[in-house]
Each structure stands twice: as C-alpha cells, then as structure tokens.
Enzyme design. Structure first.
Site: not given
Ligand code: AMP
Length: 114
Positions: A30-31, A87, A96, A100, A102
């Site tokens: 993750d950025i 989420n 986003v 996905h 996390h």
C-alpha cells in the site's frame, strides 16, 4: 468500465512494489501504509466492490483470501497475527473501486472500526 488505478498497476502503467503475482491475482505494498506491513491483494478481474461479486467469483474470492494467508506467512507474521480487511463503499471509506483485501500487520493492532 474505465481502468481503475489498480488495473493500471496490473498493466504496469504506474509503478508499485509487487510482492506476489499469478494469472488471477496481484499483491503490492500500500502506498500509504497503516502498519509496518500493509499489502493490497487484488484480483486482476476488475470487480468494483464486494457487492458486485457474484457466485461466479466465489472461487476467486477464496483464492484471494488464501493469498492473504500465504503472504502473511511469507512476511513472517502468520503466527504473530494480522488483519484482513475489505472496505465496501462510502461509509467504510472505500476509495478505490476495484475490490481488494488489505493485509495489515507487523505491530500490535487495536480493535476499533474508527
Ligand atoms: P480503500 O480505501 O479500501 O479503497 O483502499 C485503497 C487503498 O489503496 C488505500 O489504502 C491507498 O493507500 C491505496 N492506494 C491508492 N493508490 C495506490 C497506489 N498507486 N499504490 C499502492 N496503493 C495505493
């Protein structure tokens, strides 16, 4: 459907720190990490939210979850513990719209939805 930022990562149109990839799944750091280990596990199929997943995606969702545990083991946090989060939509702070998981860990986590 236009390409999500994650599809652009899959296509190598924008850079990322990839930690795992196969035919169906990519995983990258993750950025903006929330913990020492914060990896996103993403299907190459662009499904916007968990609400859009269907019975046809059941096997893929299972593979994504198993990939989380494999990466946790690879990173050495499987025994200590880690969290897997999806989420979904606005009140869960999804930003986003390409489903996905996390994978979060590497420190003692609190337990609060805030
Ligand atoms: P969510 O809020 O559940 O939709 O999570 C989206 C996550 O994507 C956030 O944790 C962001 O920090 C992360 N993110 C956004 N852009 C990038 C990127 N280019 N590379 C890696 N992670 C990103």
């Amino acid at each position: 459907m236009s390409d999500s930022i994650f599809t652009k990562i899959i296509k190598r149109e924008i850079p990322s720190e990839i930690v795992f990839e196969d035919d169906e799944i990519i995983a990258f750091n993750d950025i903006a990490p929330k913990a020492p280990i914060h990896i996103l596990i993403v299907p190459k199929k662009q499904i916007p939210t968990l609400n859009n997943a269907t019975e046809n995606d059941a096997e893929l969702l299972g593979k994504l979850l198993l990939t989380c545990s494999k990466i946790a083991k690879m990173k050495g946090i499987d025994e200590r513990g880690y969290r897997v989060v999806i989420n979904c939509n606005e009140e869960a702070c999804q930003t986003v719209f390409h489903i996905h998981f996390h994978l979060i860990g590497g420190k003692q986590l609190g337990w609060s939805p805030d």
